[in-house]
Design a protein around this motif. Sequence first.
Motif, PDB file in Angstrom:
ATOM      1  N   SER A  46       0.793  -1.242   0.000  1.00  0.00           N
ATOM      2  CA  SER A  46       0.000   0.000   0.000  1.00  0.00           C
ATOM      3  C   SER A  46       0.817   1.279   0.000  1.00  0.00           C
ATOM      4  CB  SER A  46      -0.966   0.009   1.201  1.00  0.00           C
ATOM      5  OG  SER A  46      -1.763  -1.147   1.219  1.00  0.00           O
ATOM      6  N   LEU A  47       2.013   1.260  -0.614  1.00  0.00           N
ATOM      7  CA  LEU A  47       2.787   2.487  -0.742  1.00  0.00           C
ATOM      8  C   LEU A  47       2.601   3.075  -2.138  1.00  0.00           C
ATOM      9  CD1 LEU A  47       6.227   1.461   0.871  1.00  0.00           C
ATOM     10  CD2 LEU A  47       4.259   2.569   1.975  1.00  0.00           C
ATOM     11  N   PRO A  48       2.796   4.378  -2.287  1.00  0.00           N
ATOM     12  CA  PRO A  48       2.781   4.960  -3.636  1.00  0.00           C
ATOM     13  C   PRO A  48       3.858   4.293  -4.496  1.00  0.00           C
ATOM     14  CG  PRO A  48       2.751   6.670  -1.951  1.00  0.00           C
ATOM     15  CD  PRO A  48       3.015   5.387  -1.237  1.00  0.00           C
ATOM     16  N   SER A  49       3.616   4.166  -5.754  1.00  0.00           N
ATOM     17  CA  SER A  49       4.552   3.459  -6.633  1.00  0.00           C
ATOM     18  C   SER A  49       5.934   4.097  -6.635  1.00  0.00           C
ATOM     19  CB  SER A  49       4.000   3.411  -8.062  1.00  0.00           C
ATOM     20  OG  SER A  49       3.767   4.738  -8.544  1.00  0.00           O
ATOM     21  N   SER A  50       5.999   5.411  -6.439  1.00  0.00           N
ATOM     22  CA  SER A  50       7.288   6.104  -6.449  1.00  0.00           C
ATOM     23  C   SER A  50       8.134   5.809  -5.202  1.00  0.00           C
ATOM     24  CB  SER A  50       7.072   7.612  -6.575  1.00  0.00           C
ATOM     25  OG  SER A  50       6.261   8.096  -5.515  1.00  0.00           O
ATOM     26  N   ALA A  51       7.489   5.269  -4.156  1.00  0.00           N
ATOM     27  CA  ALA A  51       8.221   5.012  -2.911  1.00  0.00           C
ATOM     28  C   ALA A  51       9.158   3.817  -3.042  1.00  0.00           C
ATOM     29  CB  ALA A  51       7.239   4.789  -1.756  1.00  0.00           C
ATOM     30  N   TYR A  52       8.791   2.835  -3.849  1.00  0.00           N
ATOM     31  CA  TYR A  52       9.567   1.586  -3.902  1.00  0.00           C
ATOM     32  C   TYR A  52      10.970   1.777  -4.478  1.00  0.00           C
ATOM     33  CZ  TYR A  52       5.169  -0.606  -2.593  1.00  0.00           C
ATOM     34  OH  TYR A  52       4.018  -0.964  -1.923  1.00  0.00           O
ATOM     35  N   PRO A  53      11.115   2.430  -5.647  1.00  0.00           N
ATOM     36  CA  PRO A  53      12.480   2.640  -6.143  1.00  0.00           C
ATOM     37  C   PRO A  53      13.306   3.543  -5.227  1.00  0.00           C
ATOM     38  CG  PRO A  53      10.880   3.819  -7.516  1.00  0.00           C
ATOM     39  CD  PRO A  53      10.106   2.910  -6.622  1.00  0.00           C
ATOM     40  N   LEU A  54      12.645   4.505  -4.577  1.00  0.00           N
ATOM     41  CA  LEU A  54      13.372   5.386  -3.660  1.00  0.00           C
ATOM     42  C   LEU A  54      13.915   4.575  -2.479  1.00  0.00           C
ATOM     43  CD1 LEU A  54      12.246   8.891  -2.452  1.00  0.00           C
ATOM     44  CD2 LEU A  54      13.214   7.262  -0.867  1.00  0.00           C
ATOM     45  N   LEU A  55      13.083   3.722  -1.897  1.00  0.00           N
ATOM     46  CA  LEU A  55      13.528   2.892  -0.771  1.00  0.00           C
ATOM     47  C   LEU A  55      14.669   1.972  -1.188  1.00  0.00           C
ATOM     48  CD1 LEU A  55      10.052   1.973   0.805  1.00  0.00           C
ATOM     49  CD2 LEU A  55      11.829   3.398   1.845  1.00  0.00           C
ATOM     50  N   ARG A  56      14.546   1.363  -2.369  1.00  0.00           N
ATOM     51  CA  ARG A  56      15.598   0.437  -2.827  1.00  0.00           C
ATOM     52  C   ARG A  56      16.932   1.139  -3.026  1.00  0.00           C
ATOM     53  NH1 ARG A  56      11.294  -1.860  -5.923  1.00  0.00           N
ATOM     54  NH2 ARG A  56      11.858  -0.549  -7.706  1.00  0.00           N
ATOM     55  N   SER A  57      16.883   2.382  -3.477  1.00  0.00           N
ATOM     56  CA  SER A  57      18.128   3.090  -3.816  1.00  0.00           C
ATOM     57  C   SER A  57      18.769   3.802  -2.640  1.00  0.00           C
ATOM     58  CB  SER A  57      17.857   4.101  -4.934  1.00  0.00           C
ATOM     59  OG  SER A  57      16.960   5.113  -4.482  1.00  0.00           O
ATOM     60  N   LYS A  58      17.984   4.050  -1.592  1.00  0.00           N
ATOM     61  CA  LYS A  58      18.490   4.893  -0.501  1.00  0.00           C
ATOM     62  C   LYS A  58      18.564   4.209   0.864  1.00  0.00           C
ATOM     63  CE  LYS A  58      18.518   8.896  -2.888  1.00  0.00           C
ATOM     64  NZ  LYS A  58      19.689   9.795  -3.054  1.00  0.00           N
ATOM     65  N   PHE A  59      17.718   3.195   1.103  1.00  0.00           N
ATOM     66  CA  PHE A  59      17.540   2.718   2.472  1.00  0.00           C
ATOM     67  C   PHE A  59      17.575   1.195   2.575  1.00  0.00           C
ATOM     68  CE2 PHE A  59      15.414   6.827   2.224  1.00  0.00           C
ATOM     69  CZ  PHE A  59      16.013   7.496   3.283  1.00  0.00           C
ATOM     70  N   LYS A  60      17.899   0.743   3.784  1.00  0.00           N
ATOM     71  CA  LYS A  60      17.829  -0.677   4.129  1.00  0.00           C
ATOM     72  C   LYS A  60      16.864  -0.840   5.304  1.00  0.00           C
ATOM     73  CE  LYS A  60      21.636  -3.104   4.277  1.00  0.00           C
ATOM     74  NZ  LYS A  60      23.016  -3.561   4.610  1.00  0.00           N
ATOM     75  N   PRO A  61      16.134  -1.955   5.346  1.00  0.00           N
ATOM     76  CA  PRO A  61      15.268  -2.193   6.505  1.00  0.00           C
ATOM     77  C   PRO A  61      16.050  -2.201   7.817  1.00  0.00           C
ATOM     78  CG  PRO A  61      14.685  -3.677   4.721  1.00  0.00           C
ATOM     79  CD  PRO A  61      15.948  -2.983   4.302  1.00  0.00           C
ATOM     80  N   SER A  62      17.267  -2.698   7.762  1.00  0.00           N
ATOM     81  CA  SER A  62      18.140  -2.645   8.932  1.00  0.00           C
ATOM     82  C   SER A  62      19.587  -2.613   8.453  1.00  0.00           C
ATOM     83  CB  SER A  62      17.917  -3.860   9.836  1.00  0.00           C
ATOM     84  OG  SER A  62      18.762  -3.789  10.975  1.00  0.00           O
ATOM     85  N   THR A  63      20.356  -1.681   8.989  1.00  0.00           N
ATOM     86  CA  THR A  63      21.776  -1.598   8.624  1.00  0.00           C
ATOM     87  C   THR A  63      22.647  -2.384   9.593  1.00  0.00           C
ATOM     88  OG1 THR A  63      22.037   0.440   9.918  1.00  0.00           O
ATOM     89  CG2 THR A  63      21.503   0.665   7.567  1.00  0.00           C
ATOM     90  N   SER A  64      22.047  -2.876  10.690  1.00  0.00           N
ATOM     91  CA  SER A  64      22.800  -3.639  11.686  1.00  0.00           C
ATOM     92  C   SER A  64      22.225  -5.041  11.809  1.00  0.00           C
ATOM     93  CB  SER A  64      22.755  -2.941  13.051  1.00  0.00           C
ATOM     94  OG  SER A  64      21.418  -2.822  13.511  1.00  0.00           O
ATOM     95  N   THR A  65      23.043  -5.943  12.353  1.00  0.00           N
ATOM     96  CA  THR A  65      22.612  -7.321  12.544  1.00  0.00           C
ATOM     97  C   THR A  65      22.972  -7.776  13.955  1.00  0.00           C
ATOM     98  OG1 THR A  65      24.714  -8.151  11.651  1.00  0.00           O
ATOM     99  CG2 THR A  65      22.873  -7.941  10.108  1.00  0.00           C
ATOM    100  N   VAL A  66      22.195  -8.700  14.480  1.00  0.00           N
ATOM    101  CA  VAL A  66      22.505  -9.270  15.786  1.00  0.00           C
ATOM    102  C   VAL A  66      23.557 -10.355  15.591  1.00  0.00           C
ATOM    103  CG1 VAL A  66      21.613 -10.474  17.808  1.00  0.00           C
ATOM    104  CG2 VAL A  66      20.212  -8.734  16.673  1.00  0.00           C
ATOM    105  N   HIS A  67      24.753 -10.085  16.094  1.00  0.00           N
ATOM    106  CA  HIS A  67      25.872 -11.018  15.949  1.00  0.00           C
ATOM    107  C   HIS A  67      25.744 -12.178  16.927  1.00  0.00           C
ATOM    108  CE1 HIS A  67      30.072 -12.407  16.574  1.00  0.00           C
ATOM    109  NE2 HIS A  67      30.180 -12.166  15.284  1.00  0.00           N
ATOM    110  N   SER A  68      25.333 -11.880  18.162  1.00  0.00           N
ATOM    111  CA  SER A  68      25.148 -12.941  19.154  1.00  0.00           C
ATOM    112  C   SER A  68      24.200 -12.470  20.241  1.00  0.00           C
ATOM    113  CB  SER A  68      26.489 -13.357  19.770  1.00  0.00           C
ATOM    114  OG  SER A  68      27.097 -12.264  20.441  1.00  0.00           O
ATOM    115  N   VAL A  69      23.566 -13.448  20.880  1.00  0.00           N
ATOM    116  CA  VAL A  69      22.666 -13.209  22.002  1.00  0.00           C
ATOM    117  C   VAL A  69      23.121 -14.105  23.142  1.00  0.00           C
ATOM    118  CG1 VAL A  69      20.292 -13.347  22.855  1.00  0.00           C
ATOM    119  CG2 VAL A  69      20.733 -12.648  20.491  1.00  0.00           C
TER     120      VAL A  69
END
Length: 372
Positions: A46-69
């Motif tokens: 449900s995002l505007p069509s223009s949002a998808y290429p912008l997100l792909r080119s500029k952003f990541k859902p998460s830039t960090s990862t859990v290495h250990s718990v």
Amino acid sequence: MALRSVFDASQIRTEFENAGINSHFIPLIWKYVIQNPNCEWDEVPSLPSSAYPLLRSKFKPSTSTVHSVIDSSDEVTTKLLIKLQNGAFVEAVIMRYDTRLGKYGGQPRSGGLRSTLCISSQVGCKMGCKFCATGSMGFKNNLSSGEIVEQLVHASHLSQIRNVVFMGMGEPLNNYTALVEAIRVMTGSPFRLSLKRITVSTVGIIHAIKKLQNDIPNLNLAVSLHAPVQDIRCQIMPAARAFPLERLMDTLREYQKNSQQKIFIEYIMLDGVNDEEQHAHQLGKLLETFEVVVNLIPFNPIGTLSHFSTSSEQKVTKFQKILRGTYSIRTTIRKQMGQDISGACGQLVVNQSDKRSTGSAGLLTDIEDLSL
């Protein structure tokens, strides 16, 4: 150029505004990412069509990862070692509480199970406090607001987080802009944490404390005081030279006048340094005109990094009795959590040579409850 965290609020708002995309979609994106941490952008509905290429080119859902718990044998403390996009590591600690245990004001406490998250704001620290392992790292870099928020996102997959304390790696007020932006994200949709449940700890950055009162009113403030007089403070906290105790107390007095809130005072107990009866009286006189909660913290060993020793239980108890009995200052003794996983206060340090964690930040009680 590295992609930014989608939780870097100012960045994604700017990009959406420049592209003519309504910013009300941003919390919806955050909510989807929280619920689907490994998602691809095309999966967000449900995002505007223009949002998808912008997100792909500029952003990541998460830039960090859990290495250990790592779970502590106390069964209530969990340490997360988090790898950032630049290869550096920070740690966050989840502390679980049952608020039905114990009493408040002589009456049984209501409530139930909940968790507090201790968050890092920097890799390393500039302050160089001699009793804290983080200071041995020196300063590496500031975290972005998105990297700060991502610690909450990672932790929320393990426990329902109600409270957040900025008492992890780094001096939060030395990363001021990112700190304020992260808190605003945490208190907005979809996180909706209460400001009353967020505490920022500082060694006493005077100009930033003044600014914080205007930028985020009603935020809980914790001050790492650790000594009742300037000369002792400078011996154990070199950065204190830039923030004279008299000026700091004037700033806190103004902060309290404007906020009408209790201030938390953190005081680490170092044998023969700041734990004598005279120090308790000096601290009592310093704080007797304030509305404060003093938190006495037993020193945690940090290997060869310090020559300090832990104050005896008798000394700590006597110190508390003086503050309570003579000066009527509410005083608690921190019950350490997670020492067996180096998850206790002052033990946070990441060894960059082998990329393994050797410590983290820990806490004792649910600090926000003490402001009630």
